[in-house]
Design an enzyme around this catalytic site. Structure first.
Site, PDB file in Angstrom:
ATOM      1  N   LYS A  21      55.235  11.875  16.026  1.00 34.44           N
ATOM      2  CA  LYS A  21      55.769  13.216  16.833  1.00 34.44           C
ATOM      3  C   LYS A  21      55.702  14.078  15.747  1.00 34.44           C
ATOM      4  CE  LYS A  21      60.123  15.013  18.086  1.00 34.44           C
ATOM      5  NZ  LYS A  21      60.075  16.211  19.087  1.00 34.44           N
ATOM      6  N   SER A 435      69.811  26.369  28.444  1.00 40.81           N
ATOM      7  CA  SER A 435      68.990  25.831  27.232  1.00 40.81           C
ATOM      8  C   SER A 435      68.545  27.124  26.183  1.00 40.81           C
ATOM      9  CB  SER A 435      68.974  24.441  26.437  1.00 40.81           C
ATOM     10  OG  SER A 435      67.685  24.919  27.402  1.00 40.81           O
ATOM     11  N   GLU A 486      73.887  26.559  24.751  1.00 42.19           N
ATOM     12  CA  GLU A 486      74.051  25.393  25.165  1.00 42.19           C
ATOM     13  C   GLU A 486      73.383  24.682  23.395  1.00 42.19           C
ATOM     14  OE1 GLU A 486      71.919  22.613  27.844  1.00 42.19           O
ATOM     15  OE2 GLU A 486      71.910  23.797  29.763  1.00 42.19           O
ATOM     16  N   CYS A 518      60.653  13.379  23.066  1.00 40.10           N
ATOM     17  CA  CYS A 518      61.416  11.804  22.624  1.00 40.10           C
ATOM     18  C   CYS A 518      63.034  11.708  23.540  1.00 40.10           C
ATOM     19  CB  CYS A 518      60.990  11.064  21.152  1.00 40.10           C
ATOM     20  SG  CYS A 518      59.641  10.932  20.916  1.00 40.10           S
ATOM     21  N   GLU A 607      64.057  11.085  40.683  1.00 37.01           N
ATOM     22  CA  GLU A 607      62.570   9.662  40.069  1.00 37.01           C
ATOM     23  C   GLU A 607      62.664   8.632  40.023  1.00 37.01           C
ATOM     24  OE1 GLU A 607      64.173   9.214  34.933  1.00 37.01           O
ATOM     25  OE2 GLU A 607      63.127  10.856  34.905  1.00 37.01           O
ATOM     26  N   HIS A 644      68.751  21.834  39.404  1.00 40.39           N
ATOM     27  CA  HIS A 644      67.653  22.203  39.081  1.00 40.39           C
ATOM     28  C   HIS A 644      67.090  20.839  39.280  1.00 40.39           C
ATOM     29  CE1 HIS A 644      64.537  23.729  36.811  1.00 40.39           C
ATOM     30  NE2 HIS A 644      65.049  21.924  35.546  1.00 40.39           N
ATOM     31  N   HIS A 697      56.841  24.238  28.957  1.00 36.22           N
ATOM     32  CA  HIS A 697      56.019  23.226  27.696  1.00 36.22           C
ATOM     33  C   HIS A 697      55.563  23.278  27.142  1.00 36.22           C
ATOM     34  CE1 HIS A 697      57.999  20.754  31.196  1.00 36.22           C
ATOM     35  NE2 HIS A 697      59.154  19.876  30.237  1.00 36.22           N
TER      36      HIS A 697
END
Length: 757
Positions: A21, A435, A486, A518, A607, A644, A697
């Site tokens: 990362k 956020s 946030e 992550c 999910e 959401h 993203h």
């Protein structure tokens, strides 16, 4: 007794301390060279191989590493790279990253490829894009061969692991007239060439992963699978000495099992953890000379395996398969669990002894394979002890739930009229998902408070200052519904878990969600209970800074559960209802304190949806949808409930989503070209909706024209009075400059639409 062989499908690849990362992010910023990044990657690969070798794993995978995603790796391996990325003129690795997360710079401006959830996990994969001119063939550096040779040079014989052609073609997106079948022959030829190269380099076994076989497989898809492997296996066995393992995971392969066992694979990998019918299938018959790679150690959860249970399962398997042909393996890649319990310094040993992360699962495989008597007795004692006691108050609250606790009144249509009067929002109301960018300064403040280096008063004062600045920024931009940013939160699930009884938290148990993202999932340890308000203080302060409505921001029960490591001793339904009761208390406290819009995120609703449609309701939706309704059913009509949802395939469950009975729902939709809209239209979706108008993203800034065009597409499918305007998701990972520019363009686009109306 001869010890069994052992197998691992895949190993974590972010680095024990998230080295990949940090190295990747430095590379994106130009702070390190490509050579530096490649060096970090090589060290991570070596670490995994050496750990597995030391544990005595018989079948160690290679090519399970990726800089971003293995499906994207496969697309580049096969030359399925859209021209817009190649035309940027970047290096091979930079082109790869441009496809993964977009590019906006001196050489061009391109969006990223679509991103979706990987089966029923919290990992995201990049969706390959094929058009009529795409020609599949081995292309560029052959990554599987390079990594096999790299391991071999280190003295480790590995099993190259490939995403199979059937799964690749089934997951791909087709932009022209050609569909999967038109690409099958060229895909098979490419795989055959790759297998020949790997065999020539010394690979004895090659694993071809076909997890798409655990989906419902119709006749056309079955024919595609059969056409691929009838030719590929014949040619591989005729031209090489390599053995082919067909690896499956995340479920059972009931629709194609008879075809699979008749093809002559040298090995077949089946999931006996999530594969509800895997044992039944094997008992119906298994090829005598084929090796069964039995996935019995859970690759997705972090609890110790119950050796007695696993040995009983292996004994049942061996009634149908010669014990010499049974390999003890993981149910899926260990990508979905952290590296090692040894990295946890703060949790007590009494707690940690119940956990098995990736490296501990290697030990479990060895214990089961060797039938280690001492290990079996120690494990038996662990499971005989009482781990956690029930909370009587929680159990009583669950028992008292009735139908009225899951139904909100009045109807959504009636609430819409009330809320229109209360809020007086313009057409195309603008908002964000929650956020705002979390700078190094924000993270440092949170860390200092956690370490006791600053007082609570200092911590609160800092966050209040950031909240006030964030609200002032949103007002200056012109957003209609405000969020507080946030700044007090590290993660949308971990934040709530730390303040609700029943969860425990790790220190370094990171897992990959996508690319460099992550997460550190909480662990559901015992019964869930909220003992005090969680967000009220921040929301009340924020609302005092503005006359515009400020959303209370919560995470829903299904997402908290799905993004945690759940208990295995009680049902998921019971855990979701416990969390639902805790979040319901928070919702009612927010409402009581004057917060009129409350967003309850269910980012991960889809999910854990079973991969087979026949299991959707009885195994999941029949408790997941009510768990959300439980949270908001008791609020007043004038309180507006938002939710959401993140990247996923929602088209086939839109009616269930509508049944959640929220007032407004926002979706991540930009990377899928708003394909969700057709499903919303066909289902006569009643909930007000905000499909994301730009991809958060990616660092690129969308233009006003781009957002206006997106909104026009939305209006073709959704009634104007139901449309909200918002980004795809939260802005925590974005930079401040790009965020401000993007939101200004978003507001300008909404104003342009209002002028057109």
């Amino acid at each position: 007794m001869t010890a069994k062989k052992t197998s691992v499908i895949g190993f974590p690849r972010i680095g024990k301390a998230r080295e990949l990362k940090f190295a990747s992010e430095k590379f994106f910023k130009g702070e390190v060279s490509e050579a530096d990044l490649q060096k970090a990657a090589a060290e991570i690969r070596q670490y995994g191989w050496q750990k597995q070798k030391a544990a005595g794993i018989s079948f160690i995978p290679s090519n399970d590493f990726s800089f971003y995603d293995n499906v994207l790796d496969t697309a580049f391996l096969l030359g399925a790279v859209p021209a817009r990325y190649k035309e940027l003129g970047l290096s091979a690795l930079e082109t790869y990253f441009a496809a993964a997360h977009g590019y906006q710079g001196a050489k061009g401006d391109v969006k990223a490829l679509p991103m979706k959830k990987w089966f029923n996990t919290n990992y995201h994969y990049i969706v390959p894009e094929l058009d009529d001119s795409t020609e599949l063939a081995l292309s560029g550096d052959v990554k599987p061969l390079q990594e096999y040779n790299e391991a071999k040079a280190a003295g480790i014989q590995t099993v190259p692991s490939l995403i199979g052609p059937y799964t690749f073609l089934r997951l791909a997106r087709y932009n022209g007239n050609k569909k999967a079948g038109a690409f099958a022959a060229s895909a098979v030829n490419a795989y055959l060439k790759l297998v020949e190269q790997l065999a020539a380099a010394g690979a004895e076994w090659i694993a071809i992963a076909e997890p798409a076989l655990v989906f419902d497989v119709n006749d056309e898809e079955k024919q595609l699978f059969k056409s691929i492997y009838a030719f590929l296996l014949e040619q591989v066995h005729a031209k090489t000495s390599a053995k082919i393992l067909l690896q499956t995971y995340f479920g059972d392969i009931r629709d194609v099992y008879q075809d699979v066992v008749s093809f002559g694979f040298d090995g077949i990998g089946l999931d006996f953890v999530e594969g509800l019918k895997s044992l039944e299938l094997v008992k119906a018959g298994f090829p005598k000379n084929t090796v069964l790679f039995a996935g019995v150690v859970n690759g997705k959860n972090i609890w110790r395996a119950d050796y007695a249970q696993k040995n009983a399962l292996l004994a049942e398997i061996e009634k149908s398969v010669d014990a010499a042909n049974v390999v003890v393996g993981t149910s899926c890649s260990l990508l979905h669990v952290p590296y090692t319990v040894a990295a946890e310094q703060k949790l007590p040993a009494e707690t940690l002894k119940h956990f098995a992360f990736a490296e501990e699962k290697l030990v479990e495989l060895a214990d089961l394979a060797n039938a280690d008597t001492a290990a079996l007795e120690k494990n038996k004692a662990l499971f005989a002890a009482v781990r956690v006691s029930e909370n009587a108050a929680v159990q009583a609250a669950l028992a008292a739930l009735g139908d009225a606790d899951f139904v909100r009144s009045p109807s959504r249509a009636d609430r819409k009229k009330v809320q229109k009067e209360v809020f007086g929002l313009p057409a195309f109301p603008t908002t964000t998902i929650g956020s705002f960018p979390q700078t190094a300064e924000v993270r440092a403040n949170r860390a200092a408070f956690k370490k006791g280096e600053i007082t609570r008063e200092q911590y609160v004062a800092f966050n209040q200052k950031k909240i006030a600045e964030c609200i002032a920024l949103q007002e200056s931009i012109g957003l209609d519904v405000i969020v507080h940013g946030e700044f007090e939160r590290n993660d949308m699930v971990e934040y709530f878990g730390t303040q609700i009884d029943g969860f425990i938290f790790t220190q370094n148990a990171w897992v990959q969600s996508y690319g460099t993202r992550c997460v550190k999932p909480p662990v559901v340890w015992g019964d869930i209970h909220r003992s005090k308000p969680i967000t009220v203080e921040w929301s009340v302060f924020a609302q005092k800074q503005t006359n515009k409505p400020v959303k209370g921001m919560l995470t829903g029960p299904v997402t908290i559960l799905n993004w945690s490591f759940p208990r295995e001793d009680i049902s998921l339904k019971a855990q979701a209802q416990q969390i639902g009761l805790a979040i319901r208390d928070e919702v009612l406290d927010l409402e009581k304190n004057g917060i009129k819009i409350i967003q309850i995120d269910e980012a991960a609703l889809r999910e854990k949806l079973p991969l087979r449609k026949s299991d959707w309701h009885k195994e999941y939706l029949d408790w997941a949808i009510p768990a959300f309704r439980l949270v908001h059913a008791k609020v007043k009509p004038e309180t507006q409930i938002h939710t959401h949802m993140c990247y996923s395939e929602f088209n086939d469950i839109v009616r269930d989503i509508d049944a959640m009975d929220a007032d407004v729902i926002t979706f991540e939709a930009s990377r899928s070209d708003l394909k969700l809209l057709d499903a919303l239209n066909e289902a006569h979706f009643e909930t007000q909706v905000g499909p994301g108008v730009y991809d958060i993203h990616s660092p690129r800034v969308p233009s006003v024209e781009e957002i206006v065009n997106t909104l026009h597409k939305i209006l073709d499918k959704v009634p104007q009075e139901n449309v909200w305007v918002n980004p795809d998701c939260g802005l925590k990972t974005r930079g401040e400059t790009e965020t401000t520019a993007s939101l200004k363009n978003l507001v300008a686009a909404a104003k342009q639409l209002r002028a057109e109306a």
